[in-house]
Design a protein around this motif. Sequence first.
Motif, PDB file in Angstrom:
ATOM      1  N   HIS A 260     -40.661  45.868   1.247  1.00  0.00           N
ATOM      2  CA  HIS A 260     -41.616  45.093   1.409  1.00  0.00           C
ATOM      3  C   HIS A 260     -42.789  45.182   0.265  1.00  0.00           C
ATOM      4  N   GLU A 261     -42.249  44.820  -0.973  1.00  0.00           N
ATOM      5  CA  GLU A 261     -42.983  44.800  -1.973  1.00  0.00           C
ATOM      6  C   GLU A 261     -42.771  43.511  -3.088  1.00  0.00           C
ATOM      7  N   PRO A 262     -43.597  43.089  -3.878  1.00  0.00           N
ATOM      8  CA  PRO A 262     -43.526  41.796  -4.536  1.00  0.00           C
ATOM      9  C   PRO A 262     -42.231  41.957  -5.416  1.00  0.00           C
ATOM     10  N   GLY A 263     -41.701  40.691  -5.364  1.00  0.00           N
ATOM     11  CA  GLY A 263     -40.377  40.333  -6.008  1.00  0.00           C
ATOM     12  C   GLY A 263     -39.359  40.972  -5.466  1.00  0.00           C
ATOM     13  N   ALA A 264     -39.238  41.455  -4.284  1.00  0.00           N
ATOM     14  CA  ALA A 264     -37.963  42.211  -3.782  1.00  0.00           C
ATOM     15  C   ALA A 264     -36.713  41.660  -3.758  1.00  0.00           C
ATOM     16  N   LEU A 265     -36.917  40.501  -3.302  1.00  0.00           N
ATOM     17  CA  LEU A 265     -35.555  39.468  -3.038  1.00  0.00           C
ATOM     18  C   LEU A 265     -35.270  39.226  -4.560  1.00  0.00           C
TER      19      LEU A 265
END
Length: 265
Positions: A196-201
């Motif tokens: 659960h963090e920015p840009g993870a995907l």
Amino acid sequence: MKTAYLGPEGSYSSLAARKLCPTAEYLPRKSFYAAVSCVLACEADCAVLPVENTLQGAVAQNLDLLYASAELFAVKEYLLQIDHRLIFRRGVNLSRIERVFSHEQAILQCGKFLSENLPQAKIVYTDSTAESLSVMQKETDAGIVGAHMAREGYELSAENIADEKKNFTHFLLVKRGEEHLPVHSGRVYFAASCPHEPGALLKMLQILAVYDLNMTKIESRPKKDSPGEYNFFIEFEGDIAANGVRAALSRLQEYTKNFKLLGCY
């Protein structure tokens, strides 16, 4: 070899089973869950599951079934062309049809035809397309079945009634145990959730890019026990024996959460 699939005989799953396992003993079951349960209980050697249709997208239930068991792996694939036909009593005008029986997927894939030609008919879901034949009791009943399902005293529509005539379903042959995975493959299939963090995907997909692996499919499914979180189902081109593929899978397992190799074929 015993092969379980969604029955009865004549269902699209039965056609795929015969292509994937032409010499098997076939075990038709009432549901996909029952077919998978046969494999997990060692009552069948494998099961045939549809996982995606070109009109309706992912078969969500079967993605969940494949992901839920750590022992279940896809080892072979087959792409089946779907040809939906309306079946009804010979001589009955379509304006008299009161009920249309079929599997939910078939009903959805023929929505335009049903709306335009049978707006008066009640839709009744069955466990499979083939089962609709066994529940059509009245002269005013109809069903949606495969073009191969001829029956004495009944007519099949002259043409495919699906919204899109080029309609295909992707089936997987699944077995219990990682030892059944092929030594070499053309495609690899895995599932995982992202931190659960920015840009993870993006970071997860960049691992495939670093190893020059071409993604061929991506689907998302909500995690049942974690609202707002998703599992991603991803397929890419690659030989499971190749060093680059092994390295990419290792990095994916390190970075992601709840990683599972779903199979290779």
